[in-house]
Motif scaffolding. Sequence first.
Motif, mmCIF file in Angstrom:
data_model
loop_
_atom_site.group_PDB
_atom_site.id
_atom_site.type_symbol
_atom_site.label_atom_id
_atom_site.label_comp_id
_atom_site.label_asym_id
_atom_site.label_seq_id
_atom_site.Cartn_x
_atom_site.Cartn_y
_atom_site.Cartn_z
ATOM 1 N N GLU A 1 -48.308 3.678 -96.803
ATOM 2 C CA GLU A 1 -46.908 3.702 -96.844
ATOM 3 C C GLU A 1 -46.176 3.079 -95.722
ATOM 4 O OE1 GLU A 1 -46.179 7.758 -96.252
ATOM 5 O OE2 GLU A 1 -46.386 8.501 -98.373
ATOM 6 N N LEU B 1 -46.541 -0.725 -97.087
ATOM 7 C CA LEU B 1 -45.573 -0.939 -98.468
ATOM 8 C C LEU B 1 -44.207 -1.018 -97.781
ATOM 9 C CD1 LEU B 1 -47.421 1.109 -101.282
ATOM 10 C CD2 LEU B 1 -47.763 -1.360 -100.627
ATOM 11 N N ARG C 1 -38.408 4.919 -95.114
ATOM 12 C CA ARG C 1 -39.408 5.730 -95.476
ATOM 13 C C ARG C 1 -39.143 7.172 -95.476
ATOM 14 N NH1 ARG C 1 -42.975 2.962 -92.221
ATOM 15 N NH2 ARG C 1 -43.272 4.709 -90.632
ATOM 16 N N GLU D 1 -36.771 7.694 -98.564
ATOM 17 C CA GLU D 1 -37.441 8.105 -99.510
ATOM 18 C C GLU D 1 -38.129 9.198 -99.680
ATOM 19 O OE1 GLU D 1 -40.349 4.655 -99.806
ATOM 20 O OE2 GLU D 1 -38.695 3.114 -100.059
ATOM 21 N N ILE E 1 -45.278 -3.168 -104.826
ATOM 22 C CA ILE E 1 -44.995 -1.961 -104.141
ATOM 23 C C ILE E 1 -45.056 -1.009 -105.190
ATOM 24 C CG2 ILE E 1 -43.111 -0.488 -102.962
ATOM 25 C CD1 ILE E 1 -42.661 -3.048 -101.351
ATOM 26 N N HIS E 2 -44.445 -1.179 -106.450
ATOM 27 C CA HIS E 2 -44.279 -0.127 -107.507
ATOM 28 C C HIS E 2 -45.816 -0.054 -108.058
ATOM 29 C CE1 HIS E 2 -42.484 1.938 -111.030
ATOM 30 N NE2 HIS E 2 -43.435 1.021 -111.784
ATOM 31 N N SER F 1 -47.863 2.147 -105.624
ATOM 32 C CA SER F 1 -47.197 3.494 -105.408
ATOM 33 C C SER F 1 -47.797 4.407 -106.326
ATOM 34 C CB SER F 1 -45.805 3.519 -105.114
ATOM 35 O OG SER F 1 -45.297 2.898 -104.220
ATOM 36 N N LEU G 1 -51.024 5.747 -104.294
ATOM 37 C CA LEU G 1 -50.379 6.864 -103.245
ATOM 38 C C LEU G 1 -50.026 7.753 -104.214
ATOM 39 C CD1 LEU G 1 -47.558 4.534 -101.359
ATOM 40 C CD2 LEU G 1 -50.150 5.395 -100.725
ATOM 41 N N THR G 2 -49.677 7.837 -105.300
ATOM 42 C CA THR G 2 -49.369 9.301 -106.138
ATOM 43 C C THR G 2 -50.776 9.946 -106.253
ATOM 44 O OG1 THR G 2 -47.700 8.109 -107.239
ATOM 45 C CG2 THR G 2 -48.671 10.235 -108.304
#
Length: 404
Positions: free
Chosen positions: A61, A64, A71, A74, A133-134, A137, A141-142
């Motif tokens: 995180e 990115l 952060r 978000e 980044i999209h 993520s 990250l998800t």
Amino acid sequence: MDFNMKKLASDAGIFFTRAVQFTEEKFGQAEKTELDAHFENLLARADSTKNWTEKILRQTEVLLQPNPSARVEEFLYEKLDRKVPSRVTNGELLAQYMADAASELGPTTPYGKTLIKVAEAEKQLGAAERDFIHTASISFLTPLRNFLEGDWKTISKERRLLQNRRLDLDACKARLKKAKAAEAKATCEGDTVPDFQETRPRNYILSASASALWNDEVDKAEQELRVAQTEFDRQAEVTRLLLEGISSTHVNHLRCLHEFVKSQTTYYAQCYRHMLDLQKQLGSSQGAVFPGTFVGTTEPASPPLSSTSPTTAAATMPVVPSVASLAPPGEASLCLEEVAPPASGTRKARVLYDYEAADSSELALLADELITVYSLPGMDPDWLIGERGNKKGKVPVTYLELLS
């Protein structure tokens, strides 16, 4: 209401029993049921997986989104189940500033034209960063966040339940042990034949009655122990299955890690292509702006990028081919000692990098030294004749900056 009070009193009694058992274990006054070594290894691996997943998630995180305030913002949007607003990347913001500067300073001036070209490249870099980044993520990250907020919470809940079942089991074992000790003592006293001249018959009857009561207590404790052992074994099996599922988690995280590397490789490859195109544009116009400077080739030293296997290239010093391979026929045998400099056309040049001569026809160079250079008719345009004192030899153009 009466039922609820009874349940509340029962729960309070269970909690108190567990607290007593836990405290006695900490002080070494009670025995503790130990889990097998394989189960302990599963617990250790699960804890390690959780800890490192948290660290990797937090640092990714940061990678990115380096801005901590962004952060936090978000994070709040995610907790409120609201869509995170689109944010301008640093590259896109820089591109906007450069474009505005070119518009105000003059888009037709050399500086303005260059600002426009760099602004367009920075805009492309910002768009590539947004896509990276999209993608990262979603693909990396998800899944890590889902493990921590889903699977790990389930494992933690079952582990706490297993801990409670173990405390109940050990409390039942301690209760049975005390009941058996009291029964044995009562039995020993009941087996003694009383002397009615010295002992009252009432005491003998009470001793026999206590022995019978302790027998009932032992039977009850054994029944509770069997129930507690069954519940503990069932909960241990459920927890074991969840802990063994960590292997599947590792496989899933490995696949996500490959996706992250792929997206990162694509991002840096796009950045390399954009900057390479920008360098070519600036290199083609630099000769017109600075006619006294030699501009080396902007082509990459490595093979061009492939659409199926994007790679990045490190910035290196120009690789100069061998003189013998570049020199026209007949020039390789030219004796440099017999060559006289032209009456006009000699210039001073500053050496940009150290250069080691490949053979006797070349002149070794040291960075920042000044030499005299000139060209001869029919000579390869990538090479010049350089003189330093009484030494003379061929020198590569890409290592020089002409001064006068």
